[in-house]
Design a protein around this motif. Structure first.
Motif, PDB file in Angstrom:
ATOM      1  N   GLY A 121       0.825  -1.204   0.000  1.00 47.01           N
ATOM      2  CA  GLY A 121       0.000   0.000   0.000  1.00 47.01           C
ATOM      3  C   GLY A 121       0.854   1.246   0.000  1.00 47.01           C
ATOM      4  O   GLY A 121       0.578   2.216  -0.708  1.00 47.01           O
ATOM      5  N   LEU A 135       0.975   4.198  -2.799  1.00 43.79           N
ATOM      6  CA  LEU A 135       0.799   5.614  -2.470  1.00 43.79           C
ATOM      7  C   LEU A 135       1.900   6.474  -3.080  1.00 43.79           C
ATOM      8  O   LEU A 135       1.657   7.565  -3.585  1.00 43.79           O
ATOM      9  N   ALA A 188     -24.108   0.455 -27.569  1.00 41.10           N
ATOM     10  CA  ALA A 188     -22.925   0.019 -26.809  1.00 41.10           C
ATOM     11  C   ALA A 188     -22.252  -1.156 -27.503  1.00 41.10           C
ATOM     12  O   ALA A 188     -21.020  -1.212 -27.638  1.00 41.10           O
ATOM     13  N   MET A 217     -26.555   1.570 -22.788  1.00 44.28           N
ATOM     14  CA  MET A 217     -25.716   2.687 -22.330  1.00 44.28           C
ATOM     15  C   MET A 217     -25.801   2.881 -20.823  1.00 44.28           C
ATOM     16  O   MET A 217     -24.826   3.159 -20.165  1.00 44.28           O
ATOM     17  N   MET A 230     -23.878   0.306 -19.041  1.00 43.67           N
ATOM     18  CA  MET A 230     -22.448   0.605 -19.172  1.00 43.67           C
ATOM     19  C   MET A 230     -22.038   1.691 -18.176  1.00 43.67           C
ATOM     20  O   MET A 230     -21.005   1.617 -17.525  1.00 43.67           O
ATOM     21  N   GLN A 256     -19.316   1.431 -15.289  1.00 44.05           N
ATOM     22  CA  GLN A 256     -18.201   2.368 -15.148  1.00 44.05           C
ATOM     23  C   GLN A 256     -18.200   3.028 -13.778  1.00 44.05           C
ATOM     24  O   GLN A 256     -17.169   3.164 -13.129  1.00 44.05           O
ATOM     25  N   THR A 263      -5.825   1.598   0.624  1.00 41.37           N
ATOM     26  CA  THR A 263      -4.360   1.569   0.666  1.00 41.37           C
ATOM     27  C   THR A 263      -3.813   2.790   1.380  1.00 41.37           C
ATOM     28  O   THR A 263      -2.847   2.719   2.120  1.00 41.37           O
TER      29      THR A 263
END
Lengths: 314, 535
Positions: free
Chosen positions: A175, A179, A224, B1, B4, B8, B22
């Motif tokens: 981690g 960073l 799409a 769409m 999608m 996303q 993290t």
């Protein structure tokens, strides 16, 4: 197809031979004397002669080249004139940061640029397209160091969210390593995203105006699916080529970014070695960078076979 | 769409969550805090690449030597020579020096330091160091008496034995194990065994990136307080990391962010960024700093003519050079002393014109000389901050005086290569170049290489062939009292200015910046890491 692959592979050898010769001559015929650099402030003629003899720098250039090539063919890139350490060891110790930076930059940039370029192509002249075009101009125009200093000022100095510099050992915490790489990756991604976005948009616009796309839309396939399966797939060749070239460039070392963020990668090693006239290191790096370029181009060529069946029949 | 967009959006959220995770994982890792307090991270002035302290005069290699090796004798802040590894006694006729190693000295591998090791180290050092060579010329014998005692017997009494053994720079006399000291020159030193207060961590050494030192747990410091290279070398941290950061602005940023503890040489133009930061301390820990030095080539016209050299000397003044390099007068000192201001041999005799504007006199002197207008080739480095301004200033001043100047831009290593060429300027040689010297390399006639007059076979670049300079050096070497040494140094400086052997163009004080969490930072011409602790 086998013939195509073999021809491509066979071309690697003369190219690498030319790279090796070019690099060697460029260094040895250029200004600068490693013996004088090693001797420092006590470079008497006798000491210079002693150092040149110790490193075979007093031998004729063709002899030095043949000796070097003979060692290279045995996997020995020589030893650093200054530190005395093997060049392969030095390069190996610098590969990881460069590779990690290259992979992360490419992955992040592709993840952003692919949809952005596709959206810009689909909504041509719309607000997204205009913003994307503006970004592409800006992203390829602003120098690395401006982006880097700006990001450091905001995220590391003012907000204190991210570290300023460094490349900690992954063993001390993955981690932490990630960073430290956020700002360098972001810096490098600015122009890469711009370049890939522009490529995606241009390639996709070409494909979307073709007959088979119109046919697909007429058949009622969702937009799409048209974009992803008919558009992007057929626009893949220029995109893959650009990505391959960018990756080769990143592997060759990104000097400014590595220097600013203190990443011990290949770029810094190259600059240090050039400035110190440490010939074996420079020769080794450029040879490997040349090999990376050639092999990545070969990989791109092979990907052509996957994406464009017409290549197989040429 | 729509689907999608959701995908996303989901991917973005996941990525954001991962970054946050993290981030907090790294931020909450408190286990590293304890280690942090035991590790000093310092950005040094240069990258360590060469690990044989006799293979180069690079200051970073010298400083590395002080970390892992120890010296027989030390020099304290009053320039007094003190025992360090050894004490000494001198016979009544001043021809025999007996050195006895103190008890408990061991190499990093645990084996004891012996007199034989020291003799091998002295012989290796004397092959490289000019002062060592001179000492060996005066030596009749150098032999071990027992495991901890050795004796140097001279052909005649000389006054520089202890000075040589305790010299700060260049080429300090470091003690090495016999097996390393007897390796032929040119063989890279990859056995990093010393007996100093730190040990080198070879596994973590990345030339040009990082050099790591760990506390030598077996080191036995002296009882006296530390003072320069003398006294007790008490190490108070577990680990010191020398980090190379090529970007000066990021050095300052990293210092402000607490990622590093010290910047050895902070660029002068960046000091205003941190001067107001209460967490950071800024001071010139090196009390003498460095001297800008110009050098003419004595082998080729026009500077083979002393009259032309004198005209050039009159054209130059220290203030212009120091202003261009440093700017703030608080960080520099106009000083005509060839042996450095603030030292026992300080005198400005012969060099007053450098402290004043004497351009009119320079024009007159040049007009009266045999100078024929031939271009003066100045080597102009463009890549190293501390040396790139001097040629520009010199070119302007020499032009103003009537010289034709040809300043040739190149990188510093090209300067280093080309200054070694004895060919005429039109064949790849040169007429003038500039550098800087750490003051410790100029402290007296024996270590000051610019005042060596042994011509093409032994003098520093420029190669003045001047027997009188060598007479001064011999006289200084033979002198046995401080007063006699001072008198000789004064005469030598006067003569050197008259012949324009060297061009001291001002002393400046590099500023060291460190976080206030560090304590025990010592003022010294050598950066010292013993005595430092971190809160």
């Amino acid at each position: 197809m086998t013939g195509f692959v073999m021809r491509r592979i066979m071309m690697v050898f003369p190219v690498m031979g030319f790279v090796a010769l070019f690099v060697f001559l460029l260094l040895h015929l250029g200004p600068g004397d490693p013996a004088a650099i090693i001797a420092g402030d006590h470079a008497t003629p006798e000491k210079l002669a002693e150092i040149r003899a110790a490193h075979n720098l007093d031998q004729p250039i063709p002899w030095q080249f043949m000796t070097w090539i003979a060692h290279v063919l045995h996997g020995d890139l020589g030893t650093s004139l200054l530190s005395g350490l093997p060049v392969t060891t030095l390069i190996a110790s610098r590969l990881e940061p460069t590779l990690v930076l290259a992979f992360l930059t490419l992955a992040f940039s592709t993840a952003v640029a692919l949809p952005l370029g596709a959206l810009a192509a689909c909504k041509r002249d719309g607000i997204i397209d205009k913003l994307a075009t503006g970004y592409c101009v800006l992203g390829t125009s602003v120098p690395f160091f401006v982006v880097a200093y700006f990001l450091v000022l905001v995220f590391a100095i003012e907000l204190r969210l991210l570290p300023v510099q460094g490349y900690p050992d992954a063993a001390d915490g993955f981690g932490n390593l990630l960073l430290h790489l956020v700002l360098p990756v972001a810096t490098l991604s600015v122009p890469v995203i711009a370049l890939v976005t522009r490529t995606v948009k241009t390639a996709l616009l070409d494909v979307l105006s073709e007959d088979h796309v119109r046919t697909a839309r007429a058949k009622g396939i969702s937009e799409a699916s048209v974009i992803v399966f008919h558009g992007l797939r057929n626009a893949a060749l220029p995109i893959v080529t650009v990505l391959g070239n960018i990756f080769a460039l990143l592997i060759g070392g990104v000097v400014v970014t590595e220097s600013i963020f203190n990443l011990p990668g290949i770029g810094r090693l190259t600059v240090d070695a050039v400035l110190a006239r440490d010939y074996p290191i420079v020769q080794g790096i450029i040879l490997l960078a040349g090999a990376a370029h050639v092999l990545l181009n070969l990989a791109v060529d092979l990907l052509y076979l996957k994406f464009d069946p017409r290549v197989r029949y040429q | 769409m729509l689907s999608m967009s959701f995908r996303q959006g989901g991917a973005s959220l996941t990525a954001f969550a991962l970054i946050l995770l993290t981030f907090f994982a790294a931020k909450s890792d408190g286990s590293a805090m304890a280690d942090e307090q035991k590790t000093i991270r310092a950005v040094m002035h240069a990258a360590l690449r060469v690990t044989d302290p006799l293979a180069t005069t690079a200051y970073i290699t010298r400083n590395y030597g002080y970390m892992i090796y120890d010296t027989l004798l030390g020099t304290d802040e009053n320039f007094k020579i003190q025992p360090q590894m050894a004490s000494w006694s001198v016979s009544g006729d001043k021809r025999t020096y007996t050195f006895q190693l103190r008890e408990g000295l061991t190499w990093h591998d645990g084996s004891p330091v012996t007199a034989e090791d020291c003799i091998a180290s002295i012989k290796r050092w004397a092959e490289r160091d000019t002062l060592g060579q001179r000492l060996m010329e005066e030596a009749k014998s150098l032999e071990a008496i027992d495991g901890r005692t050795f004796q140097l017997t001279l052909k005649r009494p000389v006054g520089f034995v202890l000075q040589a053994f305790a010299k700060l720079s260049p080429y300090p006399l470091f003690m090495m194990p016999k097996r390393i000291a007897e390796m032929p020159f040119g063989t890279p030193v990859t056995d990093y065994t010393g007996s100093g207060p730190f040990r080198f961590v070879a596994d973590e050494f990345k030339p040009g990136v990082k050099a790591v030192f760990e506390k030598n747990e077996n080191y036995v410091p002296r009882d006296e307080p530390p003072s320069w290279t003398a006294g007790g070398k008490h190490v108070k941290v577990d680990r010191v990391e020398w980090i190379v950061m090529p970007d000066a602005k990021m050095q300052v940023n990293a210092l402000r962010a607490g990622e590093i503890d010290m910047v050895e040489h902070t660029p002068f133009d960046l000091l205003p960024l941190i001067e107001a930061d209460a967490r950071i301390m800024i001071r010139a820990i090196d009390p003498f700093g460095s001297q800008i030095m110009g050098r003419m080539n004595f082998l080729h016209p026009p500077f083979d003519d002393a009259e032309v050299r004198r005209a050039a000397l009159l054209a130059l003044n220290q203030k212009d050079f120091l202003q261009a390099l440093v700017g703030n007068p608080a960080y520099y000192r106009e000083c005509a002393a060839m042996f450095i201001c603030g030292t026992p041999l300080e005198t400005d005799i012969g060099g007053q014109t450098l402290l004043n504007d004497t351009m009119e006199e320079a024009r007159a002197a040049l007009a009266a000389s045999d100078y024929d207008g031939a271009p003066v080739v100045i080597l102009q480095p463009t890549d190293v901050g501390v040396v790139k301004t001097h040629p520009i200033v010199a070119a302007q001043l020499l032009s103003d005086a009537g010289f034709t100047v040809d300043a040739q831009p190149m990188d510093w290593q090209a300067v280093v290569s080309r200054r070694a060429s004895q060919k005429p300027p039109e064949e790849g040689g040169w007429n003038m170049f500039f550098t800087i010297w750490n003051a410790t390399d100029l402290l007296n006639p024996l270590v000051n290489h610019a005042l060596n007059g042994r011509g093409t076979s032994g003098a520093w670049f420029g190669w003045p062939d001047d027997p009188k300079l060598e007479e001064y050096r011999m006289a200084y070497a033979a002198a046995v009292s401080d007063d006699a040494r001072k008198a000789i140094a004064k005469d030598m400086q006067k003569y050197a200015y008259d012949q324009v052997i060297a061009l001291p163009l001002g002393q400046f004080l590099p500023q060291t910046a460190w976080r206030r969490s560090l304590s025990g930072v010592q003022d010294s011409p050598i950066p010292l890491f013993w005595g430092l602790s971190k809160n």
